[in-house]
Design a protein around this motif. Sequence first.
Motif, PDB file in Angstrom:
ATOM      1  N   TRP A   1       0.802  -1.225   0.000  1.00 18.47           N
ATOM      2  CA  TRP A   1       0.000   0.000   0.000  1.00 18.47           C
ATOM      3  C   TRP A   1       0.837   1.279   0.000  1.00 18.47           C
ATOM      4  CZ3 TRP A   1      -4.254  -1.780   4.014  1.00 18.47           C
ATOM      5  CH2 TRP A   1      -5.188  -2.584   3.322  1.00 18.47           C
ATOM      6  N   GLU A   2       2.111   1.142   0.310  1.00 18.25           N
ATOM      7  CA  GLU A   2       2.955   2.330   0.452  1.00 18.25           C
ATOM      8  C   GLU A   2       2.912   3.215  -0.802  1.00 18.25           C
ATOM      9  OE1 GLU A   2       4.239   3.208   3.302  1.00 18.25           O
ATOM     10  OE2 GLU A   2       5.218   4.989   2.476  1.00 18.25           O
ATOM     11  N   LYS A   3       2.800   2.587  -1.964  1.00 19.20           N
ATOM     12  CA  LYS A   3       2.892   3.392  -3.200  1.00 19.20           C
ATOM     13  C   LYS A   3       1.670   4.275  -3.444  1.00 19.20           C
ATOM     14  CE  LYS A   3       1.701  -0.603  -6.165  1.00 19.20           C
ATOM     15  NZ  LYS A   3       1.594  -1.626  -5.106  1.00 19.20           N
ATOM     16  N   PHE A   4       0.553   3.980  -2.798  1.00 17.83           N
ATOM     17  CA  PHE A   4      -0.549   4.956  -2.931  1.00 17.83           C
ATOM     18  C   PHE A   4      -1.154   5.390  -1.600  1.00 17.83           C
ATOM     19  CE2 PHE A   4      -3.740   1.565  -2.868  1.00 17.83           C
ATOM     20  CZ  PHE A   4      -3.037   0.504  -3.420  1.00 17.83           C
ATOM     21  N   TRP A   5      -0.929   4.597  -0.551  1.00 14.76           N
ATOM     22  CA  TRP A   5      -1.430   5.017   0.766  1.00 14.76           C
ATOM     23  C   TRP A   5      -0.269   4.961   1.751  1.00 14.76           C
ATOM     24  CZ3 TRP A   5      -4.888   2.154   4.748  1.00 14.76           C
ATOM     25  CH2 TRP A   5      -5.535   3.082   5.558  1.00 14.76           C
ATOM     26  N   PRO A   6       0.625   5.967   1.695  1.00 16.88           N
ATOM     27  CA  PRO A   6       1.822   5.913   2.529  1.00 16.88           C
ATOM     28  C   PRO A   6       1.503   5.961   4.024  1.00 16.88           C
ATOM     29  CG  PRO A   6       1.717   7.974   1.284  1.00 16.88           C
ATOM     30  CD  PRO A   6       0.591   7.124   0.806  1.00 16.88           C
ATOM     31  N   ILE A   7       2.427   5.428   4.797  1.00 17.20           N
ATOM     32  CA  ILE A   7       2.189   5.295   6.245  1.00 17.20           C
ATOM     33  C   ILE A   7       1.817   6.628   6.873  1.00 17.20           C
ATOM     34  CG2 ILE A   7       3.389   4.850   8.441  1.00 17.20           C
ATOM     35  CD1 ILE A   7       4.616   2.389   7.096  1.00 17.20           C
ATOM     36  N   LYS A   8       2.453   7.724   6.438  1.00 18.94           N
ATOM     37  CA  LYS A   8       2.136   9.022   7.090  1.00 18.94           C
ATOM     38  C   LYS A   8       0.677   9.426   6.852  1.00 18.94           C
ATOM     39  CE  LYS A   8       4.440  11.973   3.640  1.00 18.94           C
ATOM     40  NZ  LYS A   8       5.437  11.257   2.882  1.00 18.94           N
ATOM     41  N   ASP A   9       0.085   8.987   5.752  1.00 16.80           N
ATOM     42  CA  ASP A   9      -1.333   9.263   5.515  1.00 16.80           C
ATOM     43  C   ASP A   9      -2.235   8.366   6.367  1.00 16.80           C
ATOM     44  OD1 ASP A   9      -0.745  11.190   3.708  1.00 16.80           O
ATOM     45  OD2 ASP A   9      -1.794  10.270   2.013  1.00 16.80           O
ATOM     46  N   ARG A  10      -1.757   7.170   6.631  1.00 16.35           N
ATOM     47  CA  ARG A  10      -2.594   6.228   7.413  1.00 16.35           C
ATOM     48  C   ARG A  10      -2.828   6.748   8.830  1.00 16.35           C
ATOM     49  NH1 ARG A  10       0.828   0.858   5.669  1.00 16.35           N
ATOM     50  NH2 ARG A  10       1.130   1.600   3.547  1.00 16.35           N
ATOM     51  N   GLU A  11      -1.889   7.598   9.293  1.00 13.57           N
ATOM     52  CA  GLU A  11      -2.049   8.146  10.651  1.00 13.57           C
ATOM     53  C   GLU A  11      -3.204   9.142  10.724  1.00 13.57           C
ATOM     54  OE1 GLU A  11       1.904   9.538  11.298  1.00 13.57           O
ATOM     55  OE2 GLU A  11       2.636   7.464  11.475  1.00 13.57           O
TER      56      GLU A  11
END
Length: 391
Positions: free
Chosen positions: A182-192
């Motif tokens: 998922w990193e390529k479209f939903w990066p970890i910083k967005d998941r927060e």
Amino acid sequence: MSEIYNIIDKKKLDVVNNSIEKAHGLPNECYTSKDYTLIERKKLFEDKWIVAGVASSIPEIGDVKPIDILGMPILILRNKQNEIKVFHNVCSHRGVKLVSKSGKINSLIRCPYHSWSYSLDGELKATPHIGGMNKHSVDGFDKSKNNLKEIRSYIWLDLIMININQNEMSFEEYIKPLSDRWEKFWPIKDRELIHHSNDFGYFKLNAKCNWKFAIENYCESYHLPWVHPGLNSYSKIEDHYHIQGLPNRFAGQGTVVYNPQFKGKEKLPSFPNWPKDKENIAEYVALFPNVMLGIHKDHYYAYWIEPISHEFTLEHMELYYVGEQAAQANKFKSLRKQNHKQWEDIQKEDVDIIQGMQTGRNSPSYNGGNFSPVMDNPTHHFHKWVAQNLI
Ligand code: FES
Ligand SMILES: [Fe+2]
């Protein structure tokens, strides 16, 4: 018990060994047998990382919530340090289920039977009259050895992940393949930024069927035109692609035409780092065994399963938006309401079908059927995961 294990063992081996061209589903006993379910409880729900709820459902200190996984009583709570803790929900004295209702506990968790009481960290604090009237201690009984039994836990995307038998690898390692995907479209910083909505953020469905049918059905998009004609009108079967996790611990499907069409001028805010050229991608992934995830540029959901028995399942939908405003503000309320309704309608359509699958599994003429070598692929991976972990 060993007898039923033997009967289904050979068929499970077929599931593991057969390629998708020759694949059959799991045998009927895996859906209709109470005895078999006890094996599954041990091998899939105690030995693996599973979901036990979401952290935002116990937002305040002292919030407690019981859940049952195939009859196994578990307690999730928020302690005084504002941490989520998970315990076996059973009293150390004579084994009564300790907490039977969700609620708030200000000081001690008190057993309803003889009032033994535990702190929110599970420490046994009081054992009234254990040594006879007004003697609250007794020689040879060490309170500190009779605390509640804590369960290993980890919070990920608000999910309370637990590993009851403490035997799995770390959750960070376990989830890395999906997280990297998922990193390529939903990066970890967005998941927060995910924020649970209070008003239209939850619904629960009862499914009179085995829990596995929910996951199997979620993995494939083959049923779309017939079960979800509304959804299929803008997101067609040919707009979907298959997802298989490697190592095999998740599977599902994605769409390339996600484009919400809700009434009103407002639009839900998107995750800031979701790339513009991937705005129409949405992915629907079942993380085995008991959660179905949906990720979109403007919302995330976790649809987690509480398996009550071999033929009854609770499904909990948790909906999240991008930041507090999107999740709570009046401005977006109508959109949240429409989105909630859309998902509830779709999941109800699925529940109708999977209940039919449970009934079908009582037919002696069927015992696993035949998979489409193309369309049933992700479901086959789930069956393989189940069978492999049982052997
Ligand atoms: S069983 Fe809990 S206090 Fe006796
Ligand atoms: Fe569906």
